[in-house]
Design a protein around this motif. Structure first.
Motif, mmCIF file in Angstrom:
data_model
loop_
_atom_site.group_PDB
_atom_site.id
_atom_site.type_symbol
_atom_site.label_atom_id
_atom_site.label_comp_id
_atom_site.label_asym_id
_atom_site.label_seq_id
_atom_site.Cartn_x
_atom_site.Cartn_y
_atom_site.Cartn_z
ATOM 1 N N GLU A 16 21.143 57.357 88.172
ATOM 2 C CA GLU A 16 20.878 58.739 88.565
ATOM 3 C C GLU A 16 21.357 59.075 89.968
ATOM 4 N N ASP A 17 21.095 58.187 90.944
ATOM 5 C CA ASP A 17 21.421 58.494 92.337
ATOM 6 C C ASP A 17 21.471 57.203 93.145
ATOM 7 N N ILE A 18 21.762 57.322 94.439
ATOM 8 C CA ILE A 18 21.926 56.148 95.288
ATOM 9 C C ILE A 18 20.622 55.372 95.437
ATOM 10 N N LYS A 19 19.506 56.065 95.459
ATOM 11 C CA LYS A 19 18.201 55.401 95.560
ATOM 12 C C LYS A 19 17.948 54.542 94.312
ATOM 13 N N THR A 20 18.310 55.069 93.169
ATOM 14 C CA THR A 20 18.164 54.311 91.924
ATOM 15 C C THR A 20 19.092 53.104 91.919
ATOM 16 N N TYR A 21 20.300 53.277 92.474
ATOM 17 C CA TYR A 21 21.223 52.143 92.551
ATOM 18 C C TYR A 21 20.672 51.057 93.472
ATOM 19 N N GLU A 22 20.085 51.465 94.581
ATOM 20 C CA GLU A 22 19.490 50.493 95.495
ATOM 21 C C GLU A 22 18.402 49.692 94.767
ATOM 22 N N SER A 23 17.568 50.381 94.005
ATOM 23 C CA SER A 23 16.531 49.702 93.218
ATOM 24 C C SER A 23 17.163 48.778 92.184
ATOM 25 N N HIS A 58 18.308 45.511 93.914
ATOM 26 C CA HIS A 58 17.228 44.596 94.281
ATOM 27 C C HIS A 58 16.426 44.092 93.089
#
Length: 176
Positions: free
Chosen positions: A123-130, A133
């Motif tokens: 969905e977005d960069i925050k989701t990619y970061e999750s 990790h």
């Protein structure tokens, strides 16, 4: 004893096979009658060729093409992955885990600096970061991941560039 339909031999794709494949790649929802008319065959021989292409594994299936952004997958990332070791067990575990991960829509074993290149849709960069990790860094054998965020898709084609029959595209054809 083999049944005559179980005996396979290697043949080239002929002109009609290539036309059928190209037409199905353009629109796989058309009827056999429409397909047959486009490629210049009657319905029954056309249907038989399609079934033969399916049985030989040339046609693996049919699907709908979905606009990823319309379904909320705004971010596309190409991730280069390196493994700590390349034992058969590590590679098998890694590839099995990748196959089970829905965010990874394609993965290629490659030459060069990366062992694998994966296409990840989220969905977005925050989701990619999750994802990095919680999933990617936990994949078996992963030692390093380099991510490239896609700014714009210049070309995203699903159709294969089917070659003319004279170029030697081989497939298994049912013996009749």
């Amino acid at each position: 004893m083999l049944h005559k339909f179980e005996v396979m031999e290697m043949n080239l794709l002929d002109k009609r096979d290539v036309e059928i494949i190209a037409e199905l790649q353009r629109d796989s929802r058309q009827s056999v009658q429409q397909l047959a008319a486009t490629v210049g065959l009657s319905a029954t021989p056309c249907w038989k060729r399609v079934k033969e292409l399916e049985a030989a594994g040339v046609i693996r299936g049919y699907s709908a093409l979905i606009d990823r952004e319309q379904v909320g997958l705004q971010l596309c990332v190409l991730a280069e992955v390196n493994l700590t070791k390349h034992t058969e067990d590590t590679v098998r575990q890694f590839e099995r885990a990748v196959a089970a991960c829905e965010q990874i829509v394609s993965c290629y074993s490659t030459t060069g600096q990366a062992d694998y290149v994966m296409k990840v849709l989220v969905e977005d960069i925050k989701t990619y970061e999750s994802f990095l990790h919680d999933t990617a860094f936990r994949l078996p054998g992963v030692t390093h991941i380099r991510s490239s965020v896609v700014l714009k898709e210049v070309k995203s084609e699903t159709r294969l560039p089917i070659r003319a029959p004279s170029e030697g595209v081989k497939r298994k054809r049912r013996a009749t």
